[in-house]
Design an enzyme around this catalytic site. Structure first.
Site, short mmCIF file in Angstrom:
data_model
loop_
_atom_site.label_atom_id
_atom_site.label_comp_id
_atom_site.label_asym_id
_atom_site.label_seq_id
_atom_site.Cartn_x
_atom_site.Cartn_y
_atom_site.Cartn_z
N LYS A 58 -35.86 -10.12 50.25
CA LYS A 58 -37.17 -10.26 50.90
C LYS A 58 -38.24 -9.48 50.14
O LYS A 58 -39.41 -9.81 50.19
CB LYS A 58 -37.14 -9.62 52.29
CG LYS A 58 -36.22 -10.21 53.29
CD LYS A 58 -36.25 -9.35 54.56
CE LYS A 58 -34.88 -9.27 55.16
NZ LYS A 58 -34.67 -8.42 56.28
N LYS A 88 -33.87 2.28 47.29
CA LYS A 88 -35.09 2.35 48.11
C LYS A 88 -35.89 3.61 47.79
O LYS A 88 -37.12 3.58 47.79
CB LYS A 88 -34.74 2.32 49.60
CG LYS A 88 -34.34 0.93 50.07
CD LYS A 88 -34.46 0.79 51.56
CE LYS A 88 -34.03 -0.61 51.99
NZ LYS A 88 -33.84 -0.72 53.42
N LYS A 129 -29.75 -9.87 43.46
CA LYS A 129 -29.65 -10.59 44.73
C LYS A 129 -31.01 -11.15 45.15
O LYS A 129 -32.05 -10.59 44.79
CB LYS A 129 -29.04 -9.70 45.83
CG LYS A 129 -29.99 -8.74 46.48
CD LYS A 129 -29.42 -8.18 47.79
CE LYS A 129 -30.42 -7.20 48.40
NZ LYS A 129 -30.10 -6.68 49.69
P1 TYM Z 1 -30.84 -6.98 55.82
O1 TYM Z 1 -31.88 -7.17 56.84
O2 TYM Z 1 -31.25 -6.49 54.47
O3 TYM Z 1 -30.02 -8.29 55.60
C1 TYM Z 1 -29.49 -9.02 56.71
C2 TYM Z 1 -28.21 -9.72 56.30
O4 TYM Z 1 -28.44 -10.62 55.21
C3 TYM Z 1 -27.49 -10.38 54.18
N1 TYM Z 1 -28.14 -10.67 52.88
C4 TYM Z 1 -27.61 -11.46 51.95
N2 TYM Z 1 -26.47 -12.16 51.91
C5 TYM Z 1 -26.23 -12.92 50.81
N3 TYM Z 1 -27.07 -12.99 49.75
C6 TYM Z 1 -28.21 -12.29 49.75
N4 TYM Z 1 -29.05 -12.41 48.72
C7 TYM Z 1 -28.54 -11.49 50.88
N5 TYM Z 1 -29.60 -10.69 51.21
C8 TYM Z 1 -29.32 -10.20 52.43
C9 TYM Z 1 -27.14 -8.91 54.31
O5 TYM Z 1 -25.91 -8.61 53.72
C10 TYM Z 1 -27.12 -8.74 55.81
O6 TYM Z 1 -25.87 -9.15 56.33
N6 TYM Z 1 -28.84 -2.62 57.02
C11 TYM Z 1 -28.84 -4.01 57.37
C12 TYM Z 1 -29.21 -4.28 58.82
C13 TYM Z 1 -28.31 -3.57 59.77
C14 TYM Z 1 -26.97 -3.96 60.10
C15 TYM Z 1 -26.53 -3.00 61.07
C16 TYM Z 1 -26.14 -4.98 59.66
C17 TYM Z 1 -28.62 -2.47 60.53
N7 TYM Z 1 -27.56 -2.13 61.29
C18 TYM Z 1 -25.23 -3.06 61.59
C19 TYM Z 1 -24.84 -5.04 60.20
C20 TYM Z 1 -24.42 -4.09 61.14
C21 TYM Z 1 -29.88 -4.71 56.51
O7 TYM Z 1 -30.82 -4.10 56.05
O8 TYM Z 1 -29.70 -6.03 56.39
#
Ligand code: TYM
Length: 335
Positions: free
Chosen positions: A201, A116, A198
């Site tokens: 978004k 990032k 991966k």
């Molecule tokens: P975020 O918003 O990027 O993604 C949300 C969830 O989607 C999963 N994910 C994927 N899984 C499989 N293949 C992919 N291509 C893919 N892209 C995204 C992510 O692994 C995630 O589970 N930091 C976290 C948000 C967060 C969080 C937390 C999660 C903040 N606090 C505490 C768990 C516990 C995030 O940015 O996820």
């Protein structure tokens, strides 16, 4: 453990529109977890979202859409606690305490920070740097035993465990040490345009990601354009990342095994595989999209969910926060 049940926490950032990766790697797994068996908390992580500049009105809209998508995907807000992170101030408060138990070197090693920081070189703020500490606070506040996330979040889970163990080794058993909860498949959905990366978004190529609210014809078109390879054989192998990704998506959506999928597609061409996968995805997402549209119209219902669940989340989060505050030596509150 909370109320005699194992506890579970997960969340998503309220930025961008959810992709099929978010859905298969996280949301669909959440829906499969039984809230009678686990105490389930799912956050809309808006504090994390502002580590990257956001348009305020847009962030508010996306956060609400995300909440509706959680419900539309099948999370019952009567049984699962679905809430905005910014409505529970304990998250920021515990994050501060945990910051004082986390080392610069640990944060420097985080690959997501490095990615990032490279992408937002004009805004490498300290929030971006300590992002994983806030994540640790999210998880530890709810004494989570399990955290259902995709593969890309595993490093953040490891650091959460390290911070919790460090704190516990000084002050006794304050936090439950969480583990990643892995769904059967789908924790690594790849880009349709570069299946070694991966699905994300923030991908600039619109054909790389299926968005949860994409129209059926858009989904069909994106799958038709998916990058594969030139040998023409449908096989499940790391050396064929495009085909492997299509099979992973198919299995995660339909619930079938890789062997079953290979039996079904054996001898067929890539074109047929792409359209069958696309049809399966459309069949899964169309009802979700319809429920989402209905929910968006039901403002009073959504407002009640927001209010009640924030109160419930605050109740549990504050209990853990008070414990941690007492341990580090903050004065007792006078009632
Ligand atoms: P975020 O918003 O990027 O993604 C949300 C969830 O989607 C999963 N994910 C994927 N899984 C499989 N293949 C992919 N291509 C893919 N892209 C995204 C992510 O692994 C995630 O589970 N930091 C976290 C948000 C967060 C969080 C937390 C999660 C903040 N606090 C505490 C768990 C516990 C995030 O940015 O996820």
């Amino acid at each position: 453990m909370l109320d005699g049940k194992k506890s579970l926490f997960s969340g998503m950032q309220a930025t961008g529109t959810l992709t099929l990766g978010n859905y298969l790697g996280a949301l669909k797994n959440w829906v499969s977890l039984d809230p009678e068996e686990y105490k389930c908390f799912y956050g809309i992580m808006d504090l994390h979202s502002i580590t990257v500049r956001q348009d305020p009105a847009e962030l508010r809209r996306r956060a609400r859409d995300l909440l509706c998508l959680y419900i539309a995907a099948g999370l019952d807000p009567e049984k699962n606690c679905i809430f905005y992170q910014s409505h529970v101030s304990a998250h920021a408060e515990l994050a501060w305490i945990l910051n004082c138990f986390t080392y610069m070197g640990e944060m420097n090693r985080m690959t997501q920070f490095k990615d990032k920081a490279a992408r937002h070189a004009d805004n490498i703020n300290t929030g971006l740097f300590t992002y994983p500490v806030l994540m640790a606070a999210d998880i530890l506040l709810y004494q989570a035993d399990f955290v259902p996330v995709g593969e890309d979040q595993k490093q953040h889970l490891e650091i959460t465990r390290d911070i919790a163990m460090r704190f516990n080794s000084i002050y006794g058993d304050v936090f439950t040490i969480p583990e990643v909860y892995r769904g059967k498949l789908g924790d690594r959905i790849k880009s349709l345009q570069d299946p070694t990366k991966k699905m994300s978004k923030s991908d600039e190529n619109p054909n790389a990601s299926i968005l949860l609210l994409d129209e059926p014809e858009v989904i069909m078109r994106k799958f038709r354009k998916a990058v594969t390879d030139s040998d023409g054989e449908i096989a499940y192998s790391e050396s064929k990342p495009g085909i492997k990704n299509l099979l992973d998506i198919y299995c995660a959506v339909t619930g079938c095994s890789v062997e079953e999928a290979l039996n079904e597609f054996g001898g067929l061409g890539y074109g047929t595989l792409k359209s069958r996968v696309a049809e399966a995805v459309v069949a899964e997402l169309e009802p979700l999209q319809q429920r989402f549209r209905d929910l968006c119209k039901n403002k009073d219902y959504i407002n009640t969910v927001i209010k009640n669940n924030a109160e419930q989340a605050s109740y549990y989060a504050t209990k853990t926060l008070r414990k941690a505050q007492k341990k580090v030596g903050f004065p007792e509150r006078i009632r």
